[in-house]
Design an enzyme around this catalytic site. Sequence first.
Site, short mmCIF file in Angstrom:
data_model
loop_
_atom_site.label_atom_id
_atom_site.label_comp_id
_atom_site.label_asym_id
_atom_site.label_seq_id
_atom_site.Cartn_x
_atom_site.Cartn_y
_atom_site.Cartn_z
N ASP A 148 0.86 -1.18 0.00
CA ASP A 148 0.00 0.00 0.00
C ASP A 148 0.90 1.24 0.00
O ASP A 148 1.84 1.33 -0.78
CB ASP A 148 -0.96 -0.04 1.19
CG ASP A 148 -2.03 1.05 1.14
OD1 ASP A 148 -3.01 0.86 0.41
OD2 ASP A 148 -1.86 2.08 1.81
N TYR A 191 -2.43 11.37 1.90
CA TYR A 191 -2.96 11.28 0.53
C TYR A 191 -2.88 12.64 -0.16
O TYR A 191 -2.54 12.74 -1.34
CB TYR A 191 -4.41 10.80 0.55
CG TYR A 191 -4.57 9.31 0.72
CD1 TYR A 191 -4.96 8.51 -0.35
CD2 TYR A 191 -4.35 8.69 1.94
CE1 TYR A 191 -5.12 7.14 -0.20
CE2 TYR A 191 -4.50 7.33 2.10
CZ TYR A 191 -4.89 6.55 1.02
OH TYR A 191 -5.03 5.21 1.17
N HIS A 229 -4.80 -7.39 0.33
CA HIS A 229 -4.03 -6.16 0.46
C HIS A 229 -3.29 -6.07 1.78
O HIS A 229 -2.27 -5.39 1.89
CB HIS A 229 -5.00 -4.97 0.31
CG HIS A 229 -4.35 -3.70 -0.05
ND1 HIS A 229 -3.60 -3.53 -1.20
CD2 HIS A 229 -4.32 -2.48 0.58
CE1 HIS A 229 -3.16 -2.30 -1.27
NE2 HIS A 229 -3.57 -1.64 -0.19
#
Length: 397
Positions: A184, A311, A364
Amino acid sequence: MSDASPRPEPFTPHTDPAVLEDLRTRLRATRWPDAPEDAGWSLGTDIAYLRELIAYWADGFDWPAQEAALARLPRFRVPLGGLGIHFVHARAVAPTGPVLPLILSHGWPDSFWRYTKVVPLLTDPGAHGADPADAFDVVVPDMPGFGYSDRPAGPLLDTIAVAGLWAELMSVLGYERFGAAGGDMGSHVSRYLALEHPERVVAVHRTDAGLPVFTGDPAELTPEERAWFESVAVWGRAEGAYGAMQSTKPQTAAVGLTDSPAGLAAWIVEKLRSWSDCDGDIERAFTKDEILTNVTLYWLTGTIGSSMRVYNANAAIPAEQRTRRVEVPSGFSIFRGDVVRPPRAWLDRTTNAVRVTEPPRGGHFAPFEEPELYAEEVRAFFRPFRAAATAAAAASG
């Protein structure tokens, strides 16, 4: 380590019982939204499942027991770049050959929690049915704004900046040559470690390649790559709303998620389910205690807003940085249940990919979902680089 170097200090948090009672009070007072009949997970978090989880969080979940379990890992904090950084530092147990230092970088929505199951498998493989010669010294830091690391109050830190902090951390710990691994957002951190510090990173292992960025002539792409780009676009339209929010207006979402533990759980649980290899049943991948340990870490540290801001910082990284090719030897374990799984052609285009495997289980959050399988992938990938790295470190020392 010189006298002027930052000095790690042992770290074991203990939660005030009053803080837990406040959490339970908030959980019991949750104001629930309505939901269409039989909506399930089709519109986001399944409210029926969330009610069940919140009831357990309020009256069944034993955080002190989970906190004590986490405390069995050797954990520290150290000042780096003006921030207090929390990390696990577990040394190899009874190694029978050269020990390779390994830094593991987590992603979102998690923290050092992602790797808690694999630390003993990597530091003491002989005790878990593997070759003792494959032992690592393992370092697992919390990124700034995650877990028990400080929340940056000033300029936002992107994953390039985090990679710089991790290079400094490894120097503080006395490791000049090391391996890097992640998934990730941690995949990006590991990539930038290899790009910015190729003389120090012996090899880099990743469980994904992130979302693709390509600035060349589309005609250069293979049919496999073009099909993958199209599938990523489809995934983004169906699943990418969280990323758009966190990249543009993270503070808006942070208000409600920091104030409401039920809202926080909804935001995180939906991702744990949709990104794991659980065939729609989240508790095939995580128990309630495991889910709530991750969510409670976010709640107690107040880090959901600061974690989402990364982000926003990453969105400003220029394309020329995103498209640099990694020449450090790279390995990929593309787990069956992960999202946006890249084709081999893309990995060869963007990295010096020397080993690519497709484990049959795991998603994930593979280090947590399938710790034994993940540990074996890491051990197998780094095995050819172990002796060379330790020899180079000895020569330079």
